[in-house]
Design a protein around this motif. Structure first.
Motif, PDB file in Angstrom:
ATOM      1  N   SER A  38       0.838  -1.190   0.000  1.00  0.00           N
ATOM      2  CA  SER A  38       0.000   0.000   0.000  1.00  0.00           C
ATOM      3  C   SER A  38       0.870   1.236   0.000  1.00  0.00           C
ATOM      4  O   SER A  38       1.860   1.307   0.732  1.00  0.00           O
ATOM      5  CB  SER A  38      -0.916   0.030   1.228  1.00  0.00           C
ATOM      6  OG  SER A  38      -1.607   1.263   1.318  1.00  0.00           O
ATOM      7  N   GLY A  43      -7.162  10.401  -1.065  1.00  0.00           N
ATOM      8  CA  GLY A  43      -7.760  11.118  -2.177  1.00  0.00           C
ATOM      9  C   GLY A  43      -8.525  10.249  -3.144  1.00  0.00           C
ATOM     10  O   GLY A  43      -9.324  10.764  -3.932  1.00  0.00           O
ATOM     11  N   GLY A  44      -8.305   8.954  -3.159  1.00  0.00           N
ATOM     12  CA  GLY A  44      -9.053   8.072  -4.044  1.00  0.00           C
ATOM     13  C   GLY A  44     -10.439   7.780  -3.489  1.00  0.00           C
ATOM     14  O   GLY A  44     -10.793   8.177  -2.379  1.00  0.00           O
ATOM     15  N   PHE A  45     -11.220   7.052  -4.282  1.00  0.00           N
ATOM     16  CA  PHE A  45     -12.567   6.684  -3.846  1.00  0.00           C
ATOM     17  C   PHE A  45     -12.578   5.400  -3.027  1.00  0.00           C
ATOM     18  O   PHE A  45     -13.562   5.095  -2.352  1.00  0.00           O
ATOM     19  CB  PHE A  45     -13.494   6.546  -5.061  1.00  0.00           C
ATOM     20  CG  PHE A  45     -13.800   7.856  -5.722  1.00  0.00           C
ATOM     21  CD1 PHE A  45     -14.756   8.704  -5.202  1.00  0.00           C
ATOM     22  CD2 PHE A  45     -13.097   8.257  -6.843  1.00  0.00           C
ATOM     23  CE1 PHE A  45     -15.033   9.922  -5.794  1.00  0.00           C
ATOM     24  CE2 PHE A  45     -13.361   9.474  -7.445  1.00  0.00           C
ATOM     25  CZ  PHE A  45     -14.329  10.314  -6.923  1.00  0.00           C
ATOM     26  N   ALA A  47      -9.629   2.326  -1.063  1.00  0.00           N
ATOM     27  CA  ALA A  47      -8.248   1.944  -0.771  1.00  0.00           C
ATOM     28  C   ALA A  47      -7.943   0.605  -1.431  1.00  0.00           C
ATOM     29  O   ALA A  47      -8.762  -0.316  -1.391  1.00  0.00           O
ATOM     30  CB  ALA A  47      -8.041   1.846   0.736  1.00  0.00           C
ATOM     31  N   GLY A 140      -7.052   5.527   4.108  1.00  0.00           N
ATOM     32  CA  GLY A 140      -8.169   6.395   3.741  1.00  0.00           C
ATOM     33  C   GLY A 140      -9.114   6.562   4.908  1.00  0.00           C
ATOM     34  O   GLY A 140      -8.839   6.139   6.032  1.00  0.00           O
TER      35      GLY A 140
END
Length: 337
Positions: A38, A43-45, A47, A140
């Motif tokens: 990881s 910031g992504g939608f 993980a 996230g």
């Protein structure tokens, strides 16, 4: 028709810009938890995690979720928020390792009535510290600003952890037998359980959170906010070496309710309650609250944050390894049929 003034989301109590500022503030903390598998980026939608990059060949996934409970009220009322994030991580990852899993990634949910990015960042820094202690990535989360749902200054936390173990290595093992030794790893205090009772006892004493703690150095709030100990890094090598048969994270219900969960049907734990000395906070709570001993044992960990079963022949070696890893270990009982 009479004209109406315009309304924005900010007028309704939600500040998107403050949420974006929080993401910027906590980015370095999240990146500090990066591990193989990881990138620990925000910031992504969703993980993502690469199990192969983490070294797993035939993995079983494990997932846990938990919170900090009313220990948050101590943090809110005393204005001390630095360590509740560690508690949040600990409550999840200690459950994962109790099943034999390695914590891989962590997600947090932070909800409040009015977002203060600087105050929230303090909490998230604690979460990142917990992730570093556990060796998992802060991958996230969600920040929810919900006006009208929380009183001024109030907030809530929830945590979600994902872990993995190689197929066939999950705990508890099936070879636990009568005569196996039960070891206990020392806690740092009440951890994150029993705080509804703790707060009632504190209210009965009339002590303020900034008063000197009667049972420890520092203020009462500082003593009662000691973060939950994370046992992952000390236990994983012994789990992988096949030296541990079962583990029980000692949370609500204490030893009496949690230790049986690591044993097969037909076996039960027998404890020597004189084998260790509980931290002074527990004696203070018992005396000030007039709490019956049976209730103390079912509400608090009484100084044992994790229990484990081992074969009698392995007990001394396991104790030595855990001591070398920085844990305080007690031989607290045995498995009986």
């Amino acid at each position: 028709m009479p004209s109406r003034s315009t309304l924005t989301y900010r007028d309704a109590g939600v500040d998107i810009d403050e949420g974006a500022r929080l993401v910027d503030l906590i980015g370095p903390d999240a990146r500090s938890t990066a591990r193989p598998g990881s990138g620990a980026g925000l910031g992504g939608f969703a993980a993502a995690f690469d199990l192969k990059a983490a070294g797993f060949h035939d993995p079983i996934l494990l997932a846990t979720t938990d919170g900090v409970g009313t220990k948050l009220r101590v943090a809110i009322e005393s204005g001390r928020h630095e360590t509740v994030g560690i508690d949040l991580v600990a409550m999840c990852v200690n459950d994962l390792v109790a099943q034999g899993g390695e914590p891989l990634l962590f997600l947090d949910y932070y909800a409040t009535g009015k977002l203060d990015a600087d105050a929230a960042a303090v909490i998230v820094r604690g979460i990142a510290e917990g992730c570093r202690q556990a060796g998992c990535a802060l991958a996230g989360g969600e920040t929810a600003e919900m006006p009208g749902m929380y009183a001024a200054g109030d907030y809530d936390l929830a945590g979600f952890a994902m872990g993995a173990a190689e197929r066939g290595t999950l705990l508890p093992r099936g070879d636990t037998a009568a005569g196996d030794v039960i070891l206990g790893l020392a806690s740092s205090g009440p951890h994150s359980n029993g705080y509804s009772l703790i707060r009632r006892i504190v209210a009965r004493t009339g002590l303020a959170w900034d008063a000197p703690a009667p049972f420890a150095a520092g203020t009462l709030a500082e003593a009662l906010l000691a973060p939950t100990r994370i046992y992952v890094k000390a236990l994983l090598p012994l789990i992988r070496a096949g030296r541990i048969k079962g583990l029980a994270h000692i949370t609500g219900g204490g030893l009496t309710e949690n230790a049986p969960r690591m044993l097969p049907e037909g076996l039960h734990p027998e404890f020597d309650w004189t084998a260790w000395t509980p931290p002074a906070v527990f004696g203070w709570l018992r005396d000030e609250g007039g709490v019956p001993e049976a209730d103390m044992r079912r509400t608090f960990n009484l100084g044992i944050g994790m229990a484990l079963t081992v074969a009698p022949a392995d007990a001394d070696a396991v104790m030595a390894a855990l001591t070398a890893a920085g844990e305080i270990v007690h031989r607290i009982g045995a498995v009986r049929g």
